[in-house]
Design a protein around this motif. Structure first.
Motif, PDB file in Angstrom:
ATOM      1  N   GLY A 109      63.322  13.997  56.918  1.00 23.32           N
ATOM      2  CA  GLY A 109      62.444  13.039  56.252  1.00 23.32           C
ATOM      3  C   GLY A 109      61.009  13.516  56.204  1.00 23.32           C
ATOM      4  O   GLY A 109      60.308  13.355  55.198  1.00 23.32           O
ATOM      5  N   VAL A 110      60.547  14.120  57.289  1.00 22.82           N
ATOM      6  CA  VAL A 110      59.170  14.636  57.305  1.00 22.82           C
ATOM      7  C   VAL A 110      59.059  15.866  56.407  1.00 22.82           C
ATOM      8  O   VAL A 110      58.071  16.034  55.676  1.00 22.82           O
ATOM      9  N   HIS A 113      58.122  15.694  52.776  1.00 19.81           N
ATOM     10  CA  HIS A 113      56.736  15.453  52.374  1.00 19.81           C
ATOM     11  C   HIS A 113      55.834  16.649  52.655  1.00 19.81           C
ATOM     12  O   HIS A 113      54.618  16.532  52.512  1.00 19.81           O
ATOM     13  N   ALA A 118      51.479  23.518  52.912  1.00 23.41           N
ATOM     14  CA  ALA A 118      50.751  22.395  53.506  1.00 23.41           C
ATOM     15  C   ALA A 118      50.554  22.613  55.006  1.00 23.41           C
ATOM     16  O   ALA A 118      51.111  23.540  55.602  1.00 23.41           O
ATOM     17  N   ARG A 119      49.730  21.778  55.591  1.00 21.72           N
ATOM     18  CA  ARG A 119      49.565  21.755  57.036  1.00 21.72           C
ATOM     19  C   ARG A 119      50.037  20.394  57.543  1.00 21.72           C
ATOM     20  O   ARG A 119      49.807  19.381  56.891  1.00 21.72           O
ATOM     21  N   GLU A 121      49.979  17.975  60.918  1.00 20.55           N
ATOM     22  CA  GLU A 121      49.396  17.813  62.246  1.00 20.55           C
ATOM     23  C   GLU A 121      50.497  17.583  63.281  1.00 20.55           C
ATOM     24  O   GLU A 121      51.513  16.929  63.002  1.00 20.55           O
ATOM     25  N   VAL A 124      51.487  14.064  63.967  1.00 25.40           N
ATOM     26  CA  VAL A 124      52.449  13.454  63.043  1.00 25.40           C
ATOM     27  C   VAL A 124      53.871  13.718  63.531  1.00 25.40           C
ATOM     28  O   VAL A 124      54.720  12.816  63.565  1.00 25.40           O
ATOM     29  N   ARG A 127      54.518  11.634  66.561  1.00 23.00           N
ATOM     30  CA  ARG A 127      54.741  10.231  66.205  1.00 23.00           C
ATOM     31  C   ARG A 127      56.113  10.046  65.544  1.00 23.00           C
ATOM     32  O   ARG A 127      56.743   8.999  65.670  1.00 23.00           O
TER      33      ARG A 127
ATOM     34  N   GLU B 122      53.116   6.351  59.722  1.00 22.88           N
ATOM     35  CA  GLU B 122      53.274   7.496  60.611  1.00 22.88           C
ATOM     36  C   GLU B 122      52.391   8.659  60.210  1.00 22.88           C
ATOM     37  O   GLU B 122      51.980   9.450  61.050  1.00 22.88           O
ATOM     38  N   ALA B 123      52.111   8.764  58.931  1.00 23.03           N
ATOM     39  CA  ALA B 123      51.274   9.867  58.471  1.00 23.03           C
ATOM     40  C   ALA B 123      50.718   9.506  57.103  1.00 23.03           C
ATOM     41  O   ALA B 123      51.227   8.604  56.431  1.00 23.03           O
ATOM     42  N   ARG B 125      49.810  11.445  53.624  1.00 22.55           N
ATOM     43  CA  ARG B 125      49.944  12.705  52.906  1.00 22.55           C
ATOM     44  C   ARG B 125      48.724  12.865  52.011  1.00 22.55           C
ATOM     45  O   ARG B 125      48.443  12.016  51.158  1.00 22.55           O
ATOM     46  N   VAL B 128      43.945  17.465  48.589  1.00 21.18           N
ATOM     47  CA  VAL B 128      42.521  17.607  48.297  1.00 21.18           C
ATOM     48  C   VAL B 128      42.371  18.741  47.295  1.00 21.18           C
ATOM     49  O   VAL B 128      42.858  19.850  47.535  1.00 21.18           O
ATOM     50  N   VAL B 136      44.728  21.663  48.503  1.00 19.63           N
ATOM     51  CA  VAL B 136      45.248  21.808  49.859  1.00 19.63           C
ATOM     52  C   VAL B 136      45.999  20.530  50.192  1.00 19.63           C
ATOM     53  O   VAL B 136      45.512  19.431  49.919  1.00 19.63           O
ATOM     54  N   GLU B 137      47.184  20.693  50.748  1.00 17.00           N
ATOM     55  CA  GLU B 137      47.965  19.523  51.141  1.00 17.00           C
ATOM     56  C   GLU B 137      48.097  19.474  52.649  1.00 17.00           C
ATOM     57  O   GLU B 137      48.149  20.511  53.315  1.00 17.00           O
ATOM     58  N   ALA B 138      48.163  18.265  53.139  1.00 15.55           N
ATOM     59  CA  ALA B 138      48.290  18.099  54.589  1.00 15.55           C
ATOM     60  C   ALA B 138      48.916  16.752  54.882  1.00 15.55           C
ATOM     61  O   ALA B 138      48.755  15.799  54.122  1.00 15.55           O
ATOM     62  N   LEU B 139      49.655  16.723  55.981  1.00 12.00           N
ATOM     63  CA  LEU B 139      50.154  15.456  56.541  1.00 12.00           C
ATOM     64  C   LEU B 139      49.311  15.179  57.770  1.00 12.00           C
ATOM     65  O   LEU B 139      49.358  15.942  58.740  1.00 12.00           O
ATOM     66  N   VAL B 140      48.515  14.128  57.689  1.00 14.22           N
ATOM     67  CA  VAL B 140      47.580  13.871  58.779  1.00 14.22           C
ATOM     68  C   VAL B 140      47.939  12.574  59.474  1.00 14.22           C
ATOM     69  O   VAL B 140      48.519  11.657  58.877  1.00 14.22           O
ATOM     70  N   ASP B 141      47.591  12.545  60.720  1.00 19.47           N
ATOM     71  CA  ASP B 141      47.831  11.351  61.539  1.00 19.47           C
ATOM     72  C   ASP B 141      46.631  10.420  61.381  1.00 19.47           C
ATOM     73  O   ASP B 141      45.486  10.844  61.574  1.00 19.47           O
ATOM     74  N   VAL B 142      46.880   9.184  60.998  1.00 23.21           N
ATOM     75  CA  VAL B 142      45.802   8.221  60.807  1.00 23.21           C
ATOM     76  C   VAL B 142      46.093   6.989  61.663  1.00 23.21           C
ATOM     77  O   VAL B 142      46.852   6.104  61.257  1.00 23.21           O
ATOM     78  N   VAL B 170      53.018   7.521  54.570  1.00 21.06           N
ATOM     79  CA  VAL B 170      54.403   7.877  54.901  1.00 21.06           C
ATOM     80  C   VAL B 170      54.761   7.123  56.181  1.00 21.06           C
ATOM     81  O   VAL B 170      54.020   7.174  57.157  1.00 21.06           O
ATOM     82  N   GLY B 174      59.245   9.552  57.652  1.00 25.14           N
ATOM     83  CA  GLY B 174      59.205  10.045  56.275  1.00 25.14           C
ATOM     84  C   GLY B 174      60.171   9.341  55.362  1.00 25.14           C
ATOM     85  O   GLY B 174      60.338   9.740  54.210  1.00 25.14           O
TER      86      GLY B 174
END
Lengths: 187, 468
Positions: A109-110, A113, A118-119, A121, A124, A127, B122-123, B125, B128, B136-142, B170, B174
């Motif tokens: 699932g992760v 995306h 991509a990067r 974290e 994530v 979690r 959970e994240a 997406r 930028v 640039v793509e990123a999955l960030v924790d918020v 997300v 996911g």
């Protein structure tokens, strides 16, 4: 004479916390699939299917292949002798298969995306995997309970339990699956 | 990307006039009034992964139940519980993304992303993007709110877009995706950073009664000019009693010391904003963008003009700005720190606009002004104006701001065309030197030493500093 390509500009710098590359996140569930195949101890057919599924998960993470891994593992377990009856080794192998199937679903699932470049974290991933730990703890407890029950109750007593389980599953389906899904309408 | 952003509403743009729907206007966590809350799970869609994993889990659990195999059923229990968890604990609300300009980092443009996500996310997406930098793509924790810094390496100055950000929540492994949001890139103006000048060339005539440059006119503040018989109007404090005692022992004549006056220079920075070309001639047609790490001619002009302005204003002189492209963009000469801010801002907003009409007459400048003309001299107009100014008695310093060209990769015809352009440009610059203008090429490494040489020449020039 063709023009030489102008070198691309520098990439944007996004200040993230500790992160891992997206390709690693996409490869991770595929690697878990291979580990599940290893834990199953299957033959060439199992490995062929595992490699195919792992490739699909890594290359096409948008496809719901990871969900199918649960069905494949369940079918494989059904097609073989009862692992719970095979002693501690069988129980350990079953635990590994259960954990692996769940991890594949979660990480798939992760990965759906995460682009290759991509990067992601680490927070994530943490979690995302935390519920797996909680759920798997419960599942392992259940596994132990089932093992204890079976050793106490014995095989002849399973008949009525089976009926109860079937009714429970049907009830679960009716309760959990949204009405729209059953009706074929919009989600 | 291999898959689309599910549940996205890319077509939706924020209303251009209204404020962004920030946390203050609508809390992402749904902390506002009950009626304002979206329905539970509204906007968050269950993806195919969730549907398939739920179906597969139920299938396996059912299979185990029917076959009387608890080991089979256990395989599906974990994903089943997780799927039910995801379905029941959907986040409420949507992810909010905003962009603001951060302190400009050295060698780059800074942006700050403000993120707010509803509980259960959970994240987030992020994508930028910025022209010339890709995305640039990123999955960030918020964890509810977060700030992410973005730096776009660039040497470009002037008006430009910051960054465009796409965001999507997300949830639950996911398996859930929220509505996507897209920000419009906010326009920012990157100010040029002035450098230092080792020495200042001075105009032919200094003006005013104040300043830091010594003039040839008698007045206050400068060096000793002469000792002169006392006249009406001379201050008694200026009487030189030693000279008086020596020359007039009986005291019938007093002698007073006279000094040179201090004066200021008037400097006009004339920037040719009609051209903005990069070092790659292949981009001059405008079809290909200039790389953000390549300074264009206008970037060099802004930097050069800001450097000159800071040096003269620090010396107490008066500096104004003229634009050869748009006639309304004129900054009257002035002095002081505030004038430096005005000059830098005026330089930052310069950019090519439309197709300006050729100037028949040069802009009128105060007499005795030192003219700095910043141009690429790719056409004859700027050179003609410089010659006219020189002929009318101004000292003209011509600053060539064409970047060092990259000729590699040009096709044969392109190289031939570039060669013709360069020959014409060289002729124009030679004509300017012949007409008495002083030429400095800003892209060269020895630009500073060249300016220093001009400063020394200006102090040797006959009549320099003679006030009128």
């Amino acid at each position: 004479m063709s023009r030489a390509p102008v070198p691309a500009g520098p990439a944007l710098r996004v200040d993230l916390a500790r992160s891992v590359p997206g390709w690693a996140v996409r490869v991770l569930p595929a690697a878990v699939v291979l580990l599940v195949a290893l834990a199953s101890g299957g033959g060439s057919v199992v490995w062929f299917v595992a490699v195919a599924v792992a490739g699909l998960i890594a290359l096409r993470p948008g496809w719901p292949t990871a969900g199918g891994v649960v069905a494949l593992v369940g079918t494989w377990v059904l097609a073989h002798d009862d692992l719970l009856a095979a002693g501690p080794g069988g129980a350990l192998r079953l635990a590994a298969l259960v954990l692996g199937a769940h991890l594949v679903v979660r990480l798939g699932g992760v990965a759906a995306h995460a682009a290759w470049s991509a990067r992601v974290e680490v927070a994530v991933l943490r979690r995302t995997l935390l519920p797996v730990v909680l759920v798997q703890t419960g599942v392992l407890v259940l596994l132990v309970v089932v093992g204890v029950l079976r050793s106490g109750v014995g095989i002849p007593g399973v008949g009525w339990l089976r009926g109860v389980a079937v009714v429970a599953v049907v009830t679960l389906v009716l309760l959990l699956v949204p009405r729209q899904w059953l009706g074929g309408g919009r989600r | 990307m291999t898959d689309s952003w599910s549940g996205s509403r890319w077509g939706e743009e924020r209303p251009p006039d209204g404020p962004p729907p920030g946390p203050s206007s609508r809390p992402p966590g749904g902390a506002g009034g009950r009626d304002d809350l979206p329905a539970l799970g509204a906007g968050w869609l269950a993806g195919r992964h969730l549907v398939w994993s739920l179906a597969a889990s139920l299938f396996v659990v059912g299979l185990g139940a029917v076959a009387g195999r608890p080991d089979v059923a256990l395989v599906g229990v974990g994903p089943l519980v997780a799927a039910v968890w995801a379905l029941t604990l959907r986040p409420r609300g949507e992810v909010w993304v905003d962009v603001e300009q951060a302190a400009t980092a050295s060698g780059g443009i800074g942006a700050r992303l403000l993120l707010a996500a509803p509980p259960g996310t959970e994240a987030v997406r992020l994508r930028v993007a910025r022209p010339g930098h890709g995305c640039v793509e990123a999955l960030v924790d918020v964890p509810l709110t977060r700030t992410v810094e973005v730096v776009a390496p660039s040497v470009r100055t002037g008006p430009q877009d910051l960054v465009r950000v796409d965001g999507q929540g997300v949830g639950a492994g996911g398996h859930l995706t929220g509505p996507a949001t897209r920000t419009t890139p906010p326009p920012v103006t990157v100010l040029p950073r002035p450098g230092t000048m080792p020495a200042l060339p001075l105009p032919i005539r200094l003006r005013g009664l104040t300043g830091q440059h010594p003039s040839r006119r008698p007045g206050e503040g400068g060096d000793l000019r002469d000792v002169h018989p006392f006249q009406p109007g001379d201050s008694l404090r200026r009487v030189d009693w030693r000279v008086t005692a020596r020359r007039s022992p009986r005291g019938e004549q007093l002698y007073a010391r006279r000094t040179f006056a201090l004066a200021e220079a008037h400097v006009t920075l004339v920037v040719d904003s009609r051209d903005d070309v990069g070092p790659d001639p292949g981009t001059w047609s405008g079809h290909a963008p200039v790389r953000p790490v390549d300074a264009t001619s206008l970037d060099l002009a802004r930097h050069a003009a800001a450097t000159v302005a800071r040096a003269y204003l620090a010396a107490g002189d008066r500096v104004g700005v003229e634009d050869l492209g748009v006639r309304l963009r004129t900054l009257r000469p002035g002095g002081g720190r505030n004038q430096l801010d005005r000059v830098i801002h005026q330089l930052a907003v310069l950019r090519p606009q439309g197709d300006p009409h050729p100037r028949v007459r040069p802009p009128q400048l105060p007499s005795g002004t030192l003219v700095y003309l910043f141009s690429t001299f790719l056409d004859a107009e700027a050179a003609t104006l410089a010659s006219l100014w020189r002929r009318s008695g101004h000292r003209v310093v011509v600053v060539d701001v064409l970047p060092a060209l990259r000729r590699g990769g040009l096709p044969g015809r392109g190289r031939l065309a570039l060669r013709i352009v360069e020959m014409e440009r060289a002729d124009r610059l030679t004509d300017l030197v012949t007409a008495g203008c002083e030429v400095v090429r800003w892209a060269d490494d020895d630009a500073a030493s060249r300016v220093q040489l001009l400063a020394r020449q200006s102090h040797r020039r006959p009549g320099v500093g003679v006030g009128r």
